[in-house]
Scaffold this motif. Structure first.
Motif, PDB file in Angstrom:
ATOM      1  N   UNK A 195       1.933  15.907  10.320  1.00 58.15           N
ATOM      2  CA  UNK A 195       2.007  14.524  10.795  1.00 58.15           C
ATOM      3  C   UNK A 195       2.152  13.589   9.608  1.00 58.15           C
ATOM      4  N   UNK A 196       2.973  12.566   9.765  1.00 56.55           N
ATOM      5  CA  UNK A 196       3.120  11.519   8.759  1.00 56.55           C
ATOM      6  C   UNK A 196       2.616  10.216   9.370  1.00 56.55           C
ATOM      7  N   UNK A 197       1.636   9.603   8.735  1.00 56.11           N
ATOM      8  CA  UNK A 197       1.102   8.343   9.251  1.00 56.11           C
ATOM      9  C   UNK A 197       2.158   7.243   9.165  1.00 56.11           C
ATOM     10  N   UNK A 198       2.236   6.400  10.171  1.00 55.99           N
ATOM     11  CA  UNK A 198       3.187   5.282  10.123  1.00 55.99           C
ATOM     12  C   UNK A 198       2.905   4.405   8.902  1.00 55.99           C
ATOM     13  N   UNK A 199       3.944   3.935   8.268  1.00 57.79           N
ATOM     14  CA  UNK A 199       3.787   3.128   7.059  1.00 57.79           C
ATOM     15  C   UNK A 199       2.958   1.880   7.314  1.00 57.79           C
ATOM     16  N   UNK A 200       3.019   1.342   8.546  1.00 56.45           N
ATOM     17  CA  UNK A 200       2.275   0.121   8.830  1.00 56.45           C
ATOM     18  C   UNK A 200       0.827   0.375   9.233  1.00 56.45           C
ATOM     19  N   UNK A 201       0.376   1.628   9.192  1.00 57.23           N
ATOM     20  CA  UNK A 201      -1.015   1.931   9.533  1.00 57.23           C
ATOM     21  C   UNK A 201      -1.948   1.812   8.330  1.00 57.23           C
ATOM     22  N   UNK A 202      -1.387   1.604   7.162  1.00 58.13           N
ATOM     23  CA  UNK A 202      -2.182   1.456   5.945  1.00 58.13           C
ATOM     24  C   UNK A 202      -1.395   0.634   4.931  1.00 58.13           C
ATOM     25  N   UNK A 203      -2.085   0.189   3.904  1.00 56.87           N
ATOM     26  CA  UNK A 203      -1.404  -0.572   2.845  1.00 56.87           C
ATOM     27  C   UNK A 203      -0.407   0.338   2.129  1.00 56.87           C
ATOM     28  N   UNK A 204       0.634  -0.226   1.524  1.00 51.92           N
ATOM     29  CA  UNK A 204       1.592   0.596   0.769  1.00 51.92           C
ATOM     30  C   UNK A 204       0.877   1.414  -0.303  1.00 51.92           C
ATOM     31  N   UNK A 205       1.246   2.678  -0.422  1.00 51.92           N
ATOM     32  CA  UNK A 205       0.627   3.560  -1.419  1.00 51.92           C
ATOM     33  C   UNK A 205       1.442   3.457  -2.706  1.00 51.92           C
ATOM     34  N   UNK A 206       0.858   2.824  -3.697  1.00 55.55           N
ATOM     35  CA  UNK A 206       1.542   2.566  -4.959  1.00 55.55           C
ATOM     36  C   UNK A 206       0.705   3.054  -6.129  1.00 55.55           C
ATOM     37  N   UNK A 207       1.372   3.431  -7.213  1.00 57.00           N
ATOM     38  CA  UNK A 207       0.708   3.917  -8.419  1.00 57.00           C
ATOM     39  C   UNK A 207       0.973   2.965  -9.578  1.00 57.00           C
ATOM     40  N   UNK A 208       0.055   2.024  -9.819  1.00 60.88           N
ATOM     41  CA  UNK A 208       0.211   1.145 -10.973  1.00 60.88           C
ATOM     42  C   UNK A 208      -0.253   1.838 -12.252  1.00 60.88           C
ATOM     43  N   UNK A 209       0.404   1.535 -13.346  1.00 57.83           N
ATOM     44  CA  UNK A 209       0.043   2.100 -14.645  1.00 57.83           C
ATOM     45  C   UNK A 209       0.054   0.979 -15.674  1.00 57.83           C
ATOM     46  N   UNK A 210      -0.804   1.088 -16.672  1.00 51.31           N
ATOM     47  CA  UNK A 210      -0.857   0.060 -17.711  1.00 51.31           C
ATOM     48  C   UNK A 210      -1.477   0.629 -18.971  1.00 51.31           C
ATOM     49  N   UNK A 211      -1.153   0.017 -20.091  1.00 49.73           N
ATOM     50  CA  UNK A 211      -1.810   0.332 -21.358  1.00 49.73           C
ATOM     51  C   UNK A 211      -3.181  -0.333 -21.348  1.00 49.73           C
ATOM     52  N   UNK A 212      -4.181   0.357 -21.860  1.00 48.37           N
ATOM     53  CA  UNK A 212      -5.506  -0.252 -21.940  1.00 48.37           C
ATOM     54  C   UNK A 212      -5.521  -1.322 -23.031  1.00 48.37           C
ATOM     55  N   UNK A 213      -6.515  -2.169 -22.974  1.00 49.70           N
ATOM     56  CA  UNK A 213      -6.589  -3.300 -23.914  1.00 49.70           C
ATOM     57  C   UNK A 213      -6.512  -2.843 -25.374  1.00 49.70           C
ATOM     58  N   UNK A 214      -7.212  -1.768 -25.706  1.00 50.31           N
ATOM     59  CA  UNK A 214      -7.229  -1.289 -27.085  1.00 50.31           C
ATOM     60  C   UNK A 214      -6.396  -0.028 -27.267  1.00 50.31           C
ATOM     61  N   UNK A 215      -5.491   0.239 -26.318  1.00 46.97           N
ATOM     62  CA  UNK A 215      -4.681   1.447 -26.368  1.00 46.97           C
ATOM     63  C   UNK A 215      -3.703   1.475 -27.528  1.00 46.97           C
TER      64      UNK A 215
END
Length: 245
Positions: A195-215
């Protein structure tokens, strides 16, 4: 058109070699394990510096960074835990980017047939990420609540400390089904999508990435690689959807 490996090499070679002298430490959500391991390998093969990756739930990793863990890059399975670090000034906000998306599915053992109603897969013990702090679990609970099922099936849920723990319970046959990301189901191999859940049944699944402050300086070079053609091809191949800002 040049082969992808040559394009990657040219991309990296054009950058300062000084950035590659340091080891890069990446903290990444457990559901990104296969993708980031492959990306790290291709990045290094293409001339990038050594990458060491630590995988866990996004919440665990964010709190480790807050406590002073020496990470250069943070990759979260949802925007909330990235926002948690942004609010605490622990990431370089100008480096933040969305590297991939995903969908939410119910998977079961080989032979499982597709279902139109998810309750058919959740009427016995099933696994999912702990919804109190695991992004996949939060998405799952929200989807089930929006479909009017959570109150009926909550008693059957077995919570994992991250999405890969939940997946392992299903792979070992300890539960009837598991709610995971589509990429996790594809990686498992022995589990089939029911089963695939309808896209509107939950918030968009996204993968944010970032450098840390002291990275390290090279943190943003690695992020650029993840967003390059070679990086996007890795995510697509492993079942992630296209990144949308």
């Amino acid at each position: 058109m040049f082969p992808r490996t040559l394009v990657s090499f040219a991309f990296l070679a054009a950058l300062s070699t000084a950035a590659f002298a340091e080891k890069l430490t990446v903290f990444a959500a457990a559901s990104m394990k296969d993708a980031i391991e492959r990306a790290a390998s291709e990045y290094q093969t293409s001339g990038g510096n050594e990458v060491v990756v630590s995988f866990a739930s996004s919440s665990v990793l964010a709190r480790q960074i807050e406590a002073g863990a020496p990470a250069d890059v943070f990759i979260s399975a949802n925007i909330d835990w990235m926002a948690y670090l942004v609010e605490r000034d622990l990431v370089r906000t100008d480096s933040e980017t969305i590297i991939a998306g995903n969908n939410l599915v119910i998977a079961g053992p080989a032979g499982t047939e597709p279902v139109e109603n998810p309750s058919a897969m959740l009427n016995g013990r099933f696994a999912m990420g702990d919804p109190t702090h695991v992004p996949a679990g939060k998405y799952a609970r929200t989807a089930l609540e929006n479909l009017g099922l959570w109150k009926n099936v909550e008693k059957n849920a077995v919570f994992g400390e991250n999405v890969r723990v939940a997946l392992e319970l299903a792979s070992r046959g300890e539960v009837k089904a598991v709610i995971v990301y589509g990429s996790d189901q594809k990686a498992a191999g022995e589990l089939v999508r029911a089963y695939v859940f309808p896209a509107d049944s939950h918030a968009p699944i996204l993968y944010p990435a970032a450098a840390t402050r002291d990275g390290a300086e090279s943190a943003e070079t690695f992020l650029a690689f993840l967003k390059s053609e070679a990086g996007r091809a890795i995510f697509t191949d492993l079942g992630f959807s296209k990144a949308t800002e």
